[in-house]
Motif scaffolding. Structure first.
Motif, PDB file in Angstrom:
ATOM      1  N   ASP A  28      -3.852  11.453 -10.948  1.00 22.43           N
ATOM      2  CA  ASP A  28      -4.591  12.298 -10.001  1.00 22.43           C
ATOM      3  C   ASP A  28      -5.510  11.510  -9.068  1.00 22.43           C
ATOM      4  O   ASP A  28      -6.627  11.934  -8.747  1.00 22.43           O
ATOM      5  CB  ASP A  28      -5.405  13.375 -10.743  1.00 22.43           C
ATOM      6  N   THR A  29      -5.019  10.366  -8.608  1.00 21.14           N
ATOM      7  CA  THR A  29      -5.775   9.539  -7.673  1.00 21.14           C
ATOM      8  C   THR A  29      -5.766  10.192  -6.294  1.00 21.14           C
ATOM      9  O   THR A  29      -4.766  10.766  -5.880  1.00 21.14           O
ATOM     10  CB  THR A  29      -5.152   8.133  -7.599  1.00 21.14           C
ATOM     11  N   ASP A  30      -6.876  10.093  -5.601  1.00 20.35           N
ATOM     12  CA  ASP A  30      -7.005  10.634  -4.253  1.00 20.35           C
ATOM     13  C   ASP A  30      -5.898  10.073  -3.350  1.00 20.35           C
ATOM     14  O   ASP A  30      -5.646   8.862  -3.376  1.00 20.35           O
ATOM     15  CB  ASP A  30      -8.378  10.239  -3.701  1.00 20.35           C
ATOM     16  N   PRO A  31      -5.224  10.908  -2.549  1.00 19.13           N
ATOM     17  CA  PRO A  31      -4.129  10.435  -1.692  1.00 19.13           C
ATOM     18  C   PRO A  31      -4.530   9.306  -0.740  1.00 19.13           C
ATOM     19  O   PRO A  31      -3.739   8.389  -0.492  1.00 19.13           O
ATOM     20  CB  PRO A  31      -3.706  11.683  -0.914  1.00 19.13           C
ATOM     21  N   ARG A  32      -5.745   9.350  -0.226  1.00 19.07           N
ATOM     22  CA  ARG A  32      -6.208   8.281   0.677  1.00 19.07           C
ATOM     23  C   ARG A  32      -6.315   6.949  -0.076  1.00 19.07           C
ATOM     24  O   ARG A  32      -5.955   5.898   0.441  1.00 19.07           O
ATOM     25  CB  ARG A  32      -7.549   8.669   1.276  1.00 19.07           C
ATOM     26  N   THR A  33      -6.784   7.008  -1.298  1.00 23.62           N
ATOM     27  CA  THR A  33      -6.900   5.803  -2.115  1.00 23.62           C
ATOM     28  C   THR A  33      -5.523   5.272  -2.483  1.00 23.62           C
ATOM     29  O   THR A  33      -5.304   4.057  -2.525  1.00 23.62           O
ATOM     30  CB  THR A  33      -7.738   6.084  -3.378  1.00 23.62           C
ATOM     31  N   ILE A  34      -4.577   6.172  -2.722  1.00 24.63           N
ATOM     32  CA  ILE A  34      -3.197   5.750  -3.001  1.00 24.63           C
ATOM     33  C   ILE A  34      -2.625   5.021  -1.793  1.00 24.63           C
ATOM     34  O   ILE A  34      -2.028   3.942  -1.929  1.00 24.63           O
ATOM     35  CB  ILE A  34      -2.307   6.949  -3.389  1.00 24.63           C
ATOM     36  N   LEU A  35      -2.807   5.561  -0.612  1.00 21.49           N
ATOM     37  CA  LEU A  35      -2.302   4.927   0.603  1.00 21.49           C
ATOM     38  C   LEU A  35      -2.915   3.549   0.803  1.00 21.49           C
ATOM     39  O   LEU A  35      -2.211   2.577   1.111  1.00 21.49           O
ATOM     40  CB  LEU A  35      -2.572   5.819   1.822  1.00 21.49           C
ATOM     41  N   ARG A  36      -4.199   3.445   0.629  1.00 17.49           N
ATOM     42  CA  ARG A  36      -4.878   2.149   0.762  1.00 17.49           C
ATOM     43  C   ARG A  36      -4.380   1.156  -0.294  1.00 17.49           C
ATOM     44  O   ARG A  36      -4.159  -0.016  -0.001  1.00 17.49           O
ATOM     45  CB  ARG A  36      -6.388   2.317   0.643  1.00 17.49           C
ATOM     46  N   SER A  37      -4.209   1.631  -1.514  1.00 15.62           N
ATOM     47  CA  SER A  37      -3.721   0.765  -2.598  1.00 15.62           C
ATOM     48  C   SER A  37      -2.324   0.254  -2.291  1.00 15.62           C
ATOM     49  O   SER A  37      -2.023  -0.931  -2.515  1.00 15.62           O
ATOM     50  CB  SER A  37      -3.709   1.531  -3.923  1.00 15.62           C
ATOM     51  N   GLU A  38      -1.479   1.123  -1.770  1.00 11.90           N
ATOM     52  CA  GLU A  38      -0.111   0.738  -1.406  1.00 11.90           C
ATOM     53  C   GLU A  38      -0.122  -0.327  -0.306  1.00 11.90           C
ATOM     54  O   GLU A  38       0.582  -1.342  -0.398  1.00 11.90           O
ATOM     55  CB  GLU A  38       0.655   1.975  -0.925  1.00 11.90           C
ATOM     56  N   LEU A  39      -0.931  -0.130   0.701  1.00 13.40           N
ATOM     57  CA  LEU A  39      -1.021  -1.078   1.814  1.00 13.40           C
ATOM     58  C   LEU A  39      -1.550  -2.435   1.345  1.00 13.40           C
ATOM     59  O   LEU A  39      -0.984  -3.490   1.678  1.00 13.40           O
ATOM     60  CB  LEU A  39      -1.914  -0.512   2.917  1.00 13.40           C
ATOM     61  N   LEU A  40      -2.605  -2.421   0.555  1.00 15.27           N
ATOM     62  CA  LEU A  40      -3.192  -3.669   0.088  1.00 15.27           C
ATOM     63  C   LEU A  40      -2.288  -4.380  -0.921  1.00 15.27           C
ATOM     64  O   LEU A  40      -2.235  -5.608  -0.948  1.00 15.27           O
ATOM     65  CB  LEU A  40      -4.584  -3.426  -0.486  1.00 15.27           C
ATOM     66  N   PHE A  41      -1.567  -3.620  -1.722  1.00 11.25           N
ATOM     67  CA  PHE A  41      -0.583  -4.201  -2.634  1.00 11.25           C
ATOM     68  C   PHE A  41       0.421  -5.032  -1.841  1.00 11.25           C
ATOM     69  O   PHE A  41       0.667  -6.201  -2.144  1.00 11.25           O
ATOM     70  CB  PHE A  41       0.130  -3.081  -3.397  1.00 11.25           C
ATOM     71  N   GLU A  42       0.987  -4.427  -0.803  1.00 12.70           N
ATOM     72  CA  GLU A  42       1.969  -5.127   0.025  1.00 12.70           C
ATOM     73  C   GLU A  42       1.358  -6.348   0.705  1.00 12.70           C
ATOM     74  O   GLU A  42       1.946  -7.432   0.707  1.00 12.70           O
ATOM     75  CB  GLU A  42       2.560  -4.188   1.067  1.00 12.70           C
ATOM     76  N   GLU A  43       0.176  -6.194   1.261  1.00 16.67           N
ATOM     77  CA  GLU A  43      -0.486  -7.281   1.979  1.00 16.67           C
ATOM     78  C   GLU A  43      -0.736  -8.484   1.069  1.00 16.67           C
ATOM     79  O   GLU A  43      -0.400  -9.622   1.402  1.00 16.67           O
ATOM     80  CB  GLU A  43      -1.812  -6.776   2.569  1.00 16.67           C
ATOM     81  N   VAL A  44      -1.328  -8.239  -0.082  1.00 22.63           N
ATOM     82  CA  VAL A  44      -1.686  -9.336  -0.988  1.00 22.63           C
ATOM     83  C   VAL A  44      -0.447  -9.986  -1.585  1.00 22.63           C
ATOM     84  O   VAL A  44      -0.339 -11.219  -1.619  1.00 22.63           O
ATOM     85  CB  VAL A  44      -2.658  -8.846  -2.085  1.00 22.63           C
ATOM     86  N   VAL A  45       0.508  -9.184  -2.047  1.00 23.61           N
ATOM     87  CA  VAL A  45       1.710  -9.746  -2.667  1.00 23.61           C
ATOM     88  C   VAL A  45       2.506 -10.580  -1.660  1.00 23.61           C
ATOM     89  O   VAL A  45       2.892 -11.720  -1.955  1.00 23.61           O
ATOM     90  CB  VAL A  45       2.584  -8.633  -3.296  1.00 23.61           C
ATOM     91  N   LEU A  46       2.741 -10.043  -0.482  1.00 25.03           N
ATOM     92  CA  LEU A  46       3.512 -10.787   0.517  1.00 25.03           C
ATOM     93  C   LEU A  46       2.806 -12.068   0.945  1.00 25.03           C
ATOM     94  O   LEU A  46       3.441 -13.107   1.097  1.00 25.03           O
ATOM     95  CB  LEU A  46       3.813  -9.919   1.736  1.00 25.03           C
TER      96      LEU A  46
END
Length: 130
Positions: A28-46
């Motif tokens: 039940d994570t806030d949708p905005r936080t999910i979007l930010r987490s997804e973006l930062l996941f991609e940024e850091v991993v790549l």
């Protein structure tokens, strides 16, 4: 808590991102936080793989009341995004080269950001995304 490992030869990190999103939605994570987490996941991993030469990146996600804790660990070249200089924010979009805005995203989209080079020579980047 969930842990994912993304190898440098992984053809697409979309599957790992989808697992992260599903996990955060289940908590039940806030949708905005999910979007930010997804973006930062991609940024850091790549960046760890493409610029740091990391053979793989291990990511641990921990949802909580104050946001999502993300911890990235890799054996690539040392790089501290918390203290690295930002690109000129005043440069126009037309004058800017592609890329180079990841540090700004990282700093703006996190509640906390901490880096350490571990004793065994790994990068450990800890974020709280809210």
């Amino acid at each position: 808590m969930m842990t994912l490992t993304v190898a440098s030869d992984h053809p697409d990190i979309a599957a790992a991102q989808a697992r992260l999103i599903a996990f955060l939605e289940q908590h039940d994570t806030d949708p905005r936080t999910i979007l930010r987490s997804e973006l930062l996941f991609e940024e850091v991993v790549l960046n760890a793989i493409l610029h740091g030469g990391a053979p793989e990146v291990t990511v641990t996600a921990t949802p909580g009341q104050d946001g999502v804790g993300l911890v990235f660990v890799d054996a690539g070249r040392a790089f501290d995004p918390a203290t690295a200089p930002l690109r000129d924010a005043g440069a126009s979009v037309a004058a800017s080269r592609i890329g180079g805005r990841g540090l700004l995203l990282l700093r703006k989209m996190t509640r906390s950001l901490a880096y350490e080079r571990t004793r065994d020579g790994r990068n450990r980047l800890s974020l709280v995304v809210a």
